[in-house]
Design a protein around this motif. Sequence first.
Motif, PDB file in Angstrom:
ATOM      1  N   LEU A 101      -6.935   5.736   1.604  1.00 46.66           N
ATOM      2  CA  LEU A 101      -6.383   6.338   0.383  1.00 46.66           C
ATOM      3  C   LEU A 101      -7.278   6.019  -0.810  1.00 46.66           C
ATOM      4  CD1 LEU A 101      -2.587   5.550   0.952  1.00 46.66           C
ATOM      5  CD2 LEU A 101      -3.607   7.835   0.857  1.00 46.66           C
ATOM      6  N   LEU A 102      -7.723   4.770  -0.895  1.00 45.82           N
ATOM      7  CA  LEU A 102      -8.602   4.387  -2.016  1.00 45.82           C
ATOM      8  C   LEU A 102      -9.913   5.166  -1.940  1.00 45.82           C
ATOM      9  CD1 LEU A 102      -7.980   0.513  -2.041  1.00 45.82           C
ATOM     10  CD2 LEU A 102      -7.232   2.148  -3.793  1.00 45.82           C
ATOM     11  N   ASP A 103     -10.456   5.299  -0.727  1.00 46.06           N
ATOM     12  CA  ASP A 103     -11.701   6.066  -0.556  1.00 46.06           C
ATOM     13  C   ASP A 103     -11.523   7.514  -1.011  1.00 46.06           C
ATOM     14  OD1 ASP A 103     -12.925   3.857   0.426  1.00 46.06           O
ATOM     15  OD2 ASP A 103     -12.906   4.482   2.538  1.00 46.06           O
ATOM     16  N   ALA A 104     -10.288   8.024  -0.864  1.00 42.76           N
ATOM     17  CA  ALA A 104     -10.019   9.412  -1.260  1.00 42.76           C
ATOM     18  C   ALA A 104      -9.691   9.515  -2.749  1.00 42.76           C
ATOM     19  CB  ALA A 104      -8.871   9.972  -0.430  1.00 42.76           C
ATOM     20  N   GLY A 105      -9.821   8.400  -3.466  1.00 37.22           N
ATOM     21  CA  GLY A 105      -9.627   8.439  -4.915  1.00 37.22           C
ATOM     22  C   GLY A 105      -8.179   8.317  -5.350  1.00 37.22           C
ATOM     23  N   ARG A 106      -7.301   7.818  -4.454  1.00 37.92           N
ATOM     24  CA  ARG A 106      -5.884   7.743  -4.816  1.00 37.92           C
ATOM     25  C   ARG A 106      -5.515   6.315  -5.225  1.00 37.92           C
ATOM     26  NH1 ARG A 106      -3.620  11.883  -0.205  1.00 37.92           N
ATOM     27  NH2 ARG A 106      -1.737  11.965  -1.471  1.00 37.92           N
ATOM     28  N   ALA A 107      -4.539   6.200  -6.100  1.00 30.77           N
ATOM     29  CA  ALA A 107      -4.081   4.888  -6.560  1.00 30.77           C
ATOM     30  C   ALA A 107      -3.043   4.354  -5.571  1.00 30.77           C
ATOM     31  CB  ALA A 107      -3.468   5.012  -7.943  1.00 30.77           C
ATOM     32  N   VAL A 108      -3.169   3.071  -5.230  1.00 25.43           N
ATOM     33  CA  VAL A 108      -2.344   2.498  -4.161  1.00 25.43           C
ATOM     34  C   VAL A 108      -1.748   1.171  -4.602  1.00 25.43           C
ATOM     35  CG1 VAL A 108      -2.347   1.716  -1.751  1.00 25.43           C
ATOM     36  CG2 VAL A 108      -3.912   3.540  -2.453  1.00 25.43           C
ATOM     37  N   ALA A 109      -0.495   0.931  -4.175  1.00 31.07           N
ATOM     38  CA  ALA A 109       0.097  -0.407  -4.283  1.00 31.07           C
ATOM     39  C   ALA A 109       0.325  -0.906  -2.862  1.00 31.07           C
ATOM     40  CB  ALA A 109       1.421  -0.349  -5.033  1.00 31.07           C
ATOM     41  N   MET A 127       2.017  16.445  -5.195  1.00 27.73           N
ATOM     42  CA  MET A 127       1.698  15.124  -5.712  1.00 27.73           C
ATOM     43  C   MET A 127       0.309  15.149  -6.369  1.00 27.73           C
ATOM     44  SD  MET A 127       1.556  11.715  -3.424  1.00 27.73           S
ATOM     45  CE  MET A 127       2.958  12.393  -2.525  1.00 27.73           C
ATOM     46  N   THR A 128       0.185  14.512  -7.507  1.00 30.49           N
ATOM     47  CA  THR A 128      -1.129  14.501  -8.165  1.00 30.49           C
ATOM     48  C   THR A 128      -1.931  13.323  -7.634  1.00 30.49           C
ATOM     49  OG1 THR A 128      -0.384  13.043  -9.917  1.00 30.49           O
ATOM     50  CG2 THR A 128      -0.088  15.401 -10.280  1.00 30.49           C
ATOM     51  N   ALA A 129      -3.260  13.406  -7.803  1.00 25.46           N
ATOM     52  CA  ALA A 129      -4.120  12.331  -7.310  1.00 25.46           C
ATOM     53  C   ALA A 129      -3.832  11.032  -8.052  1.00 25.46           C
ATOM     54  CB  ALA A 129      -5.570  12.722  -7.466  1.00 25.46           C
ATOM     55  N   ALA A 130      -3.288  11.133  -9.295  1.00 28.15           N
ATOM     56  CA  ALA A 130      -3.054   9.938 -10.105  1.00 28.15           C
ATOM     57  C   ALA A 130      -1.791   9.191  -9.662  1.00 28.15           C
ATOM     58  CB  ALA A 130      -2.939  10.327 -11.566  1.00 28.15           C
ATOM     59  N   ALA A 131      -0.895   9.863  -8.947  1.00 26.95           N
ATOM     60  CA  ALA A 131       0.355   9.221  -8.546  1.00 26.95           C
ATOM     61  C   ALA A 131       0.069   8.069  -7.592  1.00 26.95           C
ATOM     62  CB  ALA A 131       1.241  10.244  -7.863  1.00 26.95           C
ATOM     63  N   ARG A 132       0.840   6.972  -7.752  1.00 24.64           N
ATOM     64  CA  ARG A 132       0.551   5.815  -6.907  1.00 24.64           C
ATOM     65  C   ARG A 132       1.333   5.893  -5.591  1.00 24.64           C
ATOM     66  NH1 ARG A 132      -2.051   0.997  -8.213  1.00 24.64           N
ATOM     67  NH2 ARG A 132      -1.773   1.231 -10.448  1.00 24.64           N
ATOM     68  N   ILE A 133       0.661   5.485  -4.530  1.00 28.49           N
ATOM     69  CA  ILE A 133       1.285   5.483  -3.208  1.00 28.49           C
ATOM     70  C   ILE A 133       1.503   4.037  -2.799  1.00 28.49           C
ATOM     71  CG2 ILE A 133       0.949   6.101  -0.778  1.00 28.49           C
ATOM     72  CD1 ILE A 133      -0.976   8.336  -1.990  1.00 28.49           C
ATOM     73  N   ALA A 171      -8.210   0.610  -8.349  1.00 31.11           N
ATOM     74  CA  ALA A 171      -7.031   1.478  -8.190  1.00 31.11           C
ATOM     75  C   ALA A 171      -5.993   0.853  -7.248  1.00 31.11           C
ATOM     76  CB  ALA A 171      -7.462   2.843  -7.665  1.00 31.11           C
ATOM     77  N   TYR A 172      -6.164  -0.446  -6.965  1.00 29.76           N
ATOM     78  CA  TYR A 172      -5.238  -1.112  -6.024  1.00 29.76           C
ATOM     79  C   TYR A 172      -4.518  -2.259  -6.704  1.00 29.76           C
ATOM     80  CZ  TYR A 172      -3.624  -3.575  -1.821  1.00 29.76           C
ATOM     81  OH  TYR A 172      -2.850  -4.170  -0.865  1.00 29.76           O
ATOM     82  N   ARG A 173      -3.191  -2.266  -6.576  1.00 30.66           N
ATOM     83  CA  ARG A 173      -2.443  -3.444  -6.998  1.00 30.66           C
ATOM     84  C   ARG A 173      -1.597  -3.916  -5.820  1.00 30.66           C
ATOM     85  NH1 ARG A 173       2.956  -3.725  -8.747  1.00 30.66           N
ATOM     86  NH2 ARG A 173       4.090  -1.783  -8.404  1.00 30.66           N
ATOM     87  N   GLU A 174      -1.229  -5.189  -5.853  1.00 29.88           N
ATOM     88  CA  GLU A 174      -0.604  -5.761  -4.653  1.00 29.88           C
ATOM     89  C   GLU A 174       0.609  -6.606  -5.039  1.00 29.88           C
ATOM     90  OE1 GLU A 174      -2.912  -7.021  -0.874  1.00 29.88           O
ATOM     91  OE2 GLU A 174      -2.973  -8.714  -2.234  1.00 29.88           O
ATOM     92  N   VAL A 175       1.669  -6.451  -4.271  1.00 28.81           N
ATOM     93  CA  VAL A 175       2.848  -7.293  -4.454  1.00 28.81           C
ATOM     94  C   VAL A 175       3.001  -8.123  -3.177  1.00 28.81           C
ATOM     95  CG1 VAL A 175       5.358  -7.328  -4.760  1.00 28.81           C
ATOM     96  CG2 VAL A 175       3.966  -5.586  -5.930  1.00 28.81           C
ATOM     97  N   LEU A 176       3.102  -9.443  -3.352  1.00 23.41           N
ATOM     98  CA  LEU A 176       3.289 -10.309  -2.191  1.00 23.41           C
ATOM     99  C   LEU A 176       4.746 -10.758  -2.150  1.00 23.41           C
ATOM    100  CD1 LEU A 176       0.051 -12.517  -2.254  1.00 23.41           C
ATOM    101  CD2 LEU A 176       0.499 -10.385  -1.011  1.00 23.41           C
ATOM    102  N   GLY A 177       5.378 -10.572  -1.001  1.00 21.85           N
ATOM    103  CA  GLY A 177       6.777 -10.987  -0.878  1.00 21.85           C
ATOM    104  C   GLY A 177       7.402 -10.356   0.346  1.00 21.85           C
ATOM    105  N   ARG A 178       8.679 -10.684   0.547  1.00 24.54           N
ATOM    106  CA  ARG A 178       9.418 -10.146   1.702  1.00 24.54           C
ATOM    107  C   ARG A 178      10.094  -8.829   1.312  1.00 24.54           C
ATOM    108  NH1 ARG A 178      12.578 -14.837   1.621  1.00 24.54           N
ATOM    109  NH2 ARG A 178      14.297 -13.345   1.556  1.00 24.54           N
ATOM    110  N   PHE A 179      10.170  -7.919   2.287  1.00 26.83           N
ATOM    111  CA  PHE A 179      10.802  -6.628   2.013  1.00 26.83           C
ATOM    112  C   PHE A 179      12.252  -6.797   1.556  1.00 26.83           C
ATOM    113  CE2 PHE A 179       7.850  -5.137   5.607  1.00 26.83           C
ATOM    114  CZ  PHE A 179       6.807  -4.929   4.712  1.00 26.83           C
TER     115      PHE A 179
END
Length: 330
Positions: A24-32, A1-7, A45-53
Amino acid sequence: MTAAARILVTGSAGRVGSKVVRRLLDAGRAVAGFDLRPAGIEHPAYREVLGRFDDRTAAMDAVSDADAILHLGAFMSWLPTDGDRLFRANVEGTRVLLEEAARVKSRRLVFASSGEVYPENVPDYLPLDEDHPLKPRSPYGLTKLLGEELVRFFERTSDMPATILRFSHTQDAAELLDPESVFSGPRFFLHPKIRQQEGFGNTAAVALLKQADDGREALVLSRNESGRPFQMHITDTRDMVDGILLALDHQAAAGRTYNLGAAEPVDFAAALPGMAELTGLPLKTIDLPGNGVFYRTSNARIRTELGYEPRWTFDRMIEEAAQAWAKRRS
Ligand code: NAD
């Protein structure tokens, strides 16, 4: 996995998920993040989705750019009235999320299961290891076992290597001496315990607890009906985060199932007197009806295969909890 891939981290506003996002953000990784509630994290590097699974549109949005998924979110409840919500969040929610993850070809999955997939308090043998028969005794434990089945199904059919982590009971250290804590309050403090047992409808336990109540807050040393003190693992959230990140990044973790938690269980008879001393609260010993809580779980597999090493012993956690207690009181 590359560092640019989002988790994608589900349960991103929760006790464990929020700390995983930060690490993860501290380690330079992109996160949702994906949760009912915002995590309160501002980061480029953080995006957020609000909702039910189980809301397909929200799930689709959440997985849309996810190279890997840490499915850490779940609804936890042991109230008989919460059954429908429990299965919607943990079973249907997991199915919908994984279906969408398979569609976008996520390449890695880590799932937060629970020690409750075993019959922890009526085991066939101790310590509980990963080969112990899976026979959950609570609806919550059943939802986690069904979640494990869903994870393995999508792994088989969608080429999405998965790691199942059977979590120990997990607390932030400061929660241990906080009567307002969802778990530690009723576990260790008399008044929250009375309220919890009333909610469960355990009238015999409520009567026993009320006998010990003189109106002042107190700590409780819980024992079973034969006087055996409770014993269980309580793991610091930081140690859980270490294990989750190992499961995400270690080559050997794909396809495996691990117990994740502290090496040693907490013996309540040994722990509670010290907690009473630190807080200055009286300690009540109460023999509750039934078999009680008593287990020991092995974390040998994850230590051996992934090099997992928990750092926060219960004594270290209590030191931190005492500081938080003193701060709240001042
Ligand atoms: P938590 O309750 O702090 O966090 C769970 C998060 O999931 C919450 O932020 C909640 O809003 C979110 N959530 C719940 N239902 C949702 C839904 N339907 N849709 C979207 N979001 C939803 O829990 P935690 O302590 O961080 O636990 C993390 C994981 O570990 C969970 O899967 C839990 O079942 C598992 N686990 C926890 C423990 C423990 O003692 N804390 C023990 C064993 C397993």
